[in-house]
Design an enzyme around this catalytic site. Structure first.
Site, PDB file in Angstrom:
ATOM      1  N   ASP A 103      11.817  13.825   1.441  1.00  0.00           N
ATOM      2  CA  ASP A 103      11.869  12.565   0.703  1.00  0.00           C
ATOM      3  C   ASP A 103      13.339  12.202   0.488  1.00  0.00           C
ATOM      4  OD1 ASP A 103      12.760  14.225  -1.288  1.00  0.00           O
ATOM      5  OD2 ASP A 103      11.044  13.945  -2.604  1.00  0.00           O
TER       6      ASP A 103
ATOM      7  N   GLN B  66       8.016  -1.169  -0.975  1.00  0.00           N
ATOM      8  CA  GLN B  66       7.830  -1.191  -2.425  1.00  0.00           C
ATOM      9  C   GLN B  66       7.224  -2.543  -2.815  1.00  0.00           C
ATOM     10  OE1 GLN B  66       8.083   1.246  -4.601  1.00  0.00           O
ATOM     11  NE2 GLN B  66       9.270   2.815  -3.494  1.00  0.00           N
TER      12      GLN B  66
ATOM     13  N   ASP C 263       1.214  13.405   1.391  1.00  0.00           N
ATOM     14  CA  ASP C 263       1.708  14.645   0.803  1.00  0.00           C
ATOM     15  C   ASP C 263       1.292  14.647  -0.651  1.00  0.00           C
ATOM     16  OD1 ASP C 263       3.909  12.684  -0.152  1.00  0.00           O
ATOM     17  OD2 ASP C 263       4.318  14.528  -1.256  1.00  0.00           O
TER      18      ASP C 263
ATOM     19  N   GLY D  75       5.678   3.716  -4.468  1.00  0.00           N
ATOM     20  CA  GLY D  75       5.369   3.003  -5.702  1.00  0.00           C
ATOM     21  C   GLY D  75       3.893   2.942  -6.018  1.00  0.00           C
TER      22      GLY D  75
END
Lengths: 379, 379
Positions: free
Chosen positions: B93, B192, B269, B219
């Protein structure tokens, strides 16, 4: 399940002995080190991995298991072997040592020890009969008589009274065992007497008269120091029959074990490999290594490239250091594995050295890798 | 190391997609679930076991790894794959999410986020450039652009400003990536826009114009609830190119995953399988099971006899219950294993269902085993 218990002495090198114990669950090669599975698990290890490290037998703790999950429950679930998926032999202690070190509001009487559980405060009583009942329900292949582990230091009078109590409990344990236990189970007597040769002798003589299939040596490694432990051990093993296995309880460091084997001991147990592993201490063929130390932070070398254990060869010291600094499960998992493997490897090499008649040479090697002061100054 | 990144879409069933991502470290079968290896270890699991469960790729966390052991150190030790012994693909990430949830004294500016380490209070700055530097040094096969994960709830104005900042950071991330990263690495953009369709659209359009090899959907799963998450997801995936993989970050329950796959998501994930496992919660093909519950204390049945995982079939529920009640390492070790296996098995069955054209049927099965309320009332 036909083979109850048989000890075969196969070779000697000085006082060191090579042998095997046949049980209904398989053979125990001696000298043997038993990983400790306190509450039905060798901490941070899968049972298959313990086996793969070379362990023939593990130890379970009566005090812990009677309180949780409970001996009746374990029995109903098929016994301790089935419960924890350990198909090989299991030895249980009597609960005598841990009831004194862990339980609250203990009271010793002739009858036994009354105490409060350290888990939930519930009241219990451990007696020779109750201890044998628990061990029988757990299904232990090798049981221990209920005893009092004499604290150190003790006066001669205190040690004598304690040893005599353990002798009376030995007889009661043996009687209870004869009534309760199965044909696949065996019971050991425990020699007490603190560091006093005359008391050790009285204890040993009386236990030998009771004709146990094996003898434990208790009341050592309780603060007397290695020198005094070995001195006491040196006078105690000759008091025991040659044709019975001898088990030194709760010992110890690699050096302790080698020195004790040199004095004729056949069996050992200790939390050291797994407890040290959980705290970042590793045993290697180059000595003890503290993986928490900053010196390892950038070291790409494995823990011990000479080891046959994947945990010791496949991960860098830098990674192990990182895992312990980060408090990750994998750190204890890897080092418990590496240390358990090291201890079993130590025993295997010791057995080979005895078989080939160069145990003295091997002992010297261990003394150089693990000198007495090594315990105080880990790298 | 010749194959940088290639996504092949192999089949469709409704909006659900079956595919594969080729990387220099091997193939990722999609839909894929990535076990989370936060600080270079999938908690309480050996890397070989994670692989054997069927995982093709794992995730590492930039925020954690840059602070400890440090990205320069990992690079010097050969990169994250070598460091943690995971030979397959790794996705990292950007650090953007965790710097906001874990770090102290955070300050967001156009430049990036300045913060204090939650470990030792040291001062750091995460920017798009620094994030890519860290991810490149770690050696991640799939990197994430630096973004701000818009908190929920947010007003339209707040969500717009946040999304626009992430877009500007996307461009800077892409530029830094082009300068720093190796040919074996790929960079994803992150959509997002909170729950606002118009903002999601602007975000997606701008990112698609930048032509990333894959797109993450960020998000979501931040408190908006499953219904709103799926609604947003349903309008977002059609905004993304068919020929690029789509990754829904931080999701989720088995039901979440199935519903998201039904909406065209390819990658996931979540810490859920391992975190739940450490707390005694197991995922099985009969639903969720809380091993801490007293109902399991005497149950000789295995966790899930239909599972292909030894942890789910070889130990009794009574034993697992005992391990969790006793706080033993082996409890988390076994359930992290069983849950990781379950999640990989779920993905494998989902891929099979898509290939065979009965994904709707499979989804219904999961909806019945894991109804939405299942999360609130574990057995």
């Amino acid at each position: 399940m036909t083979q109850r218990f048989q000890f075969n002495l196969k070779a000697r090198d000085g006082r060191a002995r090579l042998g095997e114990i046949l049980t209904s669950r398989g053979t125990i090669r001696t000298p043997a080190f038993m990983p400790v599975g306190t509450v039905a698990t060798v901490k941070a290890m899968f049972p298959d991995t313990v086996r793969e490290c070379g362990a023939d037998i593990i130890l379970g703790n009566t005090y812990h298991l009677m309180l949780r999950p409970g001996d009746e429950r374990v029995q109903k679930l098929g016994g301790l072997h089935e419960f924890m998926r350990w198909p090989g032999p299991i030895l249980t202690d009597s609960g005598g040592f841990q009831v004194m070190s862990l339980a609250q509001l203990r009271k010793i009487t002739e009858e036994g020890v009354s105490f409060q559980s350290h888990i939930d405060g519930s009241r219990h009583m451990l007696t020779p009969e109750r201890s044998i009942e628990v061990q029988t329900r757990l299904g232990a292949n090798i049981q221990m008589q209920f005893d009092e582990c004499t604290p150190f230091p003790a006066t001669h009078d205190e040690a004598k009274a304690s040893m005599e109590l353990s002798l009376r409990w030995a007889e009661r344990s043996q009687k209870a065992f004869a009534e309760m236990a199965g044909a696949h189970q065996a019971l050991f007597g425990i020699v007490q007497g603190s560091i006093f040769p005359d008391l050790r002798e009285i204890s040993a003589q009386n236990l030998v008269a009771l004709d146990f299939p094996g003898y434990s040596i208790g009341g050592l490694a309780v603060g007397e120091g290695q020198e005094m432990m070995l001195e006491t051990l040196g006078i105690t093993t000759p008091m025991l029959p040659e044709n019975k296995p001898r088990y030194l309880m709760g010992v110890g460091t690699p050096l302790d074990i080698v020195e004790a084997v040199a004095l004729g001991v056949d069996m050992f147990d200790c939390v050291m490999p797994t407890r040290s592993g959980r705290h970042g201490q590793a045993f290697t063929w180059s000595g003890k290594v503290n993986l928490r130390n900053a010196v390892h932070a950038d070291d790409p070398a494995p823990l011990d490239e000479t080891s046959g254990c994947p945990a010791a060869t496949q991960y860098s010291r830098a990674y192990l250091h990182h895992l312990f600094r980060s408090g990750e499960f994998l750190g204890p998992m890897l080092l418990s594995w590496a240390n358990t493997y090291f201890y079993q490897d130590l025993m295997a090499r010791m057995r080979e050295a005895i078989a080939e008649g160069h145990f003295a040479e091997f002992s010297d090697k261990i003394r150089s890798i693990y000198p007495p002061q090594a315990e105080k100054t880990p790298s």
